[in-house]
Design an enzyme around this catalytic site. Structure first.
Site, PDB file in Angstrom:
ATOM      1  CB  ILE A  97      -0.923  -0.020   1.237  1.00  0.00           C
ATOM      2  CG1 ILE A  97      -1.930  -1.171   1.087  1.00  0.00           C
ATOM      3  CG2 ILE A  97      -1.626   1.319   1.420  1.00  0.00           C
ATOM      4  CD1 ILE A  97      -2.773  -1.428   2.312  1.00  0.00           C
ATOM      5  CG  HIS A 114      -7.504  -4.568  -8.925  1.00  0.00           C
ATOM      6  ND1 HIS A 114      -6.928  -4.829  -7.695  1.00  0.00           N
ATOM      7  CD2 HIS A 114      -8.809  -4.879  -8.802  1.00  0.00           C
ATOM      8  CE1 HIS A 114      -7.858  -5.277  -6.875  1.00  0.00           C
ATOM      9  NE2 HIS A 114      -9.007  -5.324  -7.513  1.00  0.00           N
TER      10      HIS A 114
HETATM   11  C1  GRF Z   1      -2.087 -10.402 -10.886  1.00  0.00           C
HETATM   12  O1  GRF Z   1      -3.286 -11.091 -10.893  1.00  0.00           O
HETATM   13  C2  GRF Z   1      -2.300  -8.946 -10.652  1.00  0.00           C
HETATM   14  O2  GRF Z   1      -3.483  -8.469 -11.229  1.00  0.00           O
HETATM   15  C3  GRF Z   1      -2.399  -8.879  -9.158  1.00  0.00           C
HETATM   16  O3  GRF Z   1      -1.449  -9.793  -8.684  1.00  0.00           O
HETATM   17  C4  GRF Z   1      -1.224 -10.791  -9.672  1.00  0.00           C
HETATM   18  C5  GRF Z   1       0.233 -10.757  -9.997  1.00  0.00           C
HETATM   19  O4  GRF Z   1       0.598 -11.792 -10.848  1.00  0.00           O
HETATM   20  N1  GRF Z   1      -2.222  -7.521  -8.697  1.00  0.00           N
HETATM   21  P1  GRF Z   1       2.015 -11.751 -11.571  1.00  0.00           P
HETATM   22  O5  GRF Z   1       3.060 -11.560 -10.471  1.00  0.00           O
HETATM   23  O6  GRF Z   1       2.013 -10.630 -12.541  1.00  0.00           O
HETATM   24  O7  GRF Z   1       2.154 -13.085 -12.233  1.00  0.00           O
END
Ligand code: GRF
Length: 220
Positions: A97, A114
């Site tokens: 955060i 997200h």
């Molecule tokens: C993804 O689903 C992203 O949206 C979320 O955390 C996950 C990260 O996955 N914030 P990666 O590390 O990019 O494989």
């Protein structure tokens, strides 16, 4: 396309880094308006660090546990971004955060991916919550980062159907495929100047096929 040089992008990660990989892959195209100049992780054990190094990209670990306060961690993060001469910052599964002090320094220049169709399901466990609510359509969003957690102006979204047998994992996999498509696109739109943050809103020009809809269950 950008006029002049490609924009310098630093990617912030905390884990596996599959979105980071998608950004790196897109940047290999000569016409891409950005380049990935560095990857920063707040976790020394983030799997994405190895992948980035294999791709020949500079990596740095800034372990948040070694700092007394969020501000102290962010100060070093900010300095590191300056050392990389980053124009843009891409948060790709970066699980910290951020304070308003930090986000305001990178306003309009920091993007986050997200795993939900914001403003639905801010925060964690988005796939589980979507299944619990029984929604038929779910998805992912790339937005500008502001002090409002997962609440910054939206840049791009992709929708996927939710299927009867879905588990949080199967749904996450379906959404992740779309994350890998839209994050590079969002970064391109911002790096090329076609989309920008102005007075708290995303403005610019983009196209979308007005005939396309995700319908779930399907009509046939
Ligand atoms: C993804 O689903 C992203 O949206 C979320 O955390 C996950 C990260 O996955 N914030 P990666 O590390 O990019 O494989």
């Amino acid at each position: 396309m950008t006029e002049g040089r490609r924009k310098r992008v630093c990617v912030l990660i905390s884990g596996r880094g599959s979105n980071m990989e998608a950004l790196i892959a897109a940047a290999r195209r000569p016409e891409c308006p950005y380049e990935i100049v560095g990857v920063i992780s707040n976790r020394p054990d983030a799997g994405g660090l190895e992948t980035a190094a294999r791709e020949g990209i500079a990596t740095t670990v800034i372990d948040h546990r070694k700092f007394d306060s969020r501000e102290a961690f962010e100060e070093v993060l900010h300095e590191t971004l300056l050392v990389f001469a980053a124009d843009l910052v891409a948060c790709a599964g970066f699980m910290r955060i951020m304070t308003a002090g930090f986000t305001s320094r990178w306003e309009g220049r920091m993007l986050n991916i997200h795993p939900s169709l914001l403003p639905l399901y801010r925060g964690l466990h988005t796939h589980q919550r979507a299944l619990e609510d029984g929604v038929r359509i779910h998805g992912c969003t790339v937005h500008f980062v502001t002090a409002d957690l997962d609440g910054g102006p939206i840049i791009i979204q992709a929708a996927v159907p939710v299927l009867p047998d879905d588990t949080p994992d199967t749904l996450a996999t379906r959404v992740l495929r779309q994350e890998h498509r839209i994050f590079p696109r969002a970064l391109e739109l911002v790096a090329s100047g076609r989309i920008r943050l102005e007075n708290g809103r995303t403005v610019g020009t983009w196209t979308a096929d007005p005939e396309i809809a995700v319908v779930s269950p399907s009509l046939d």
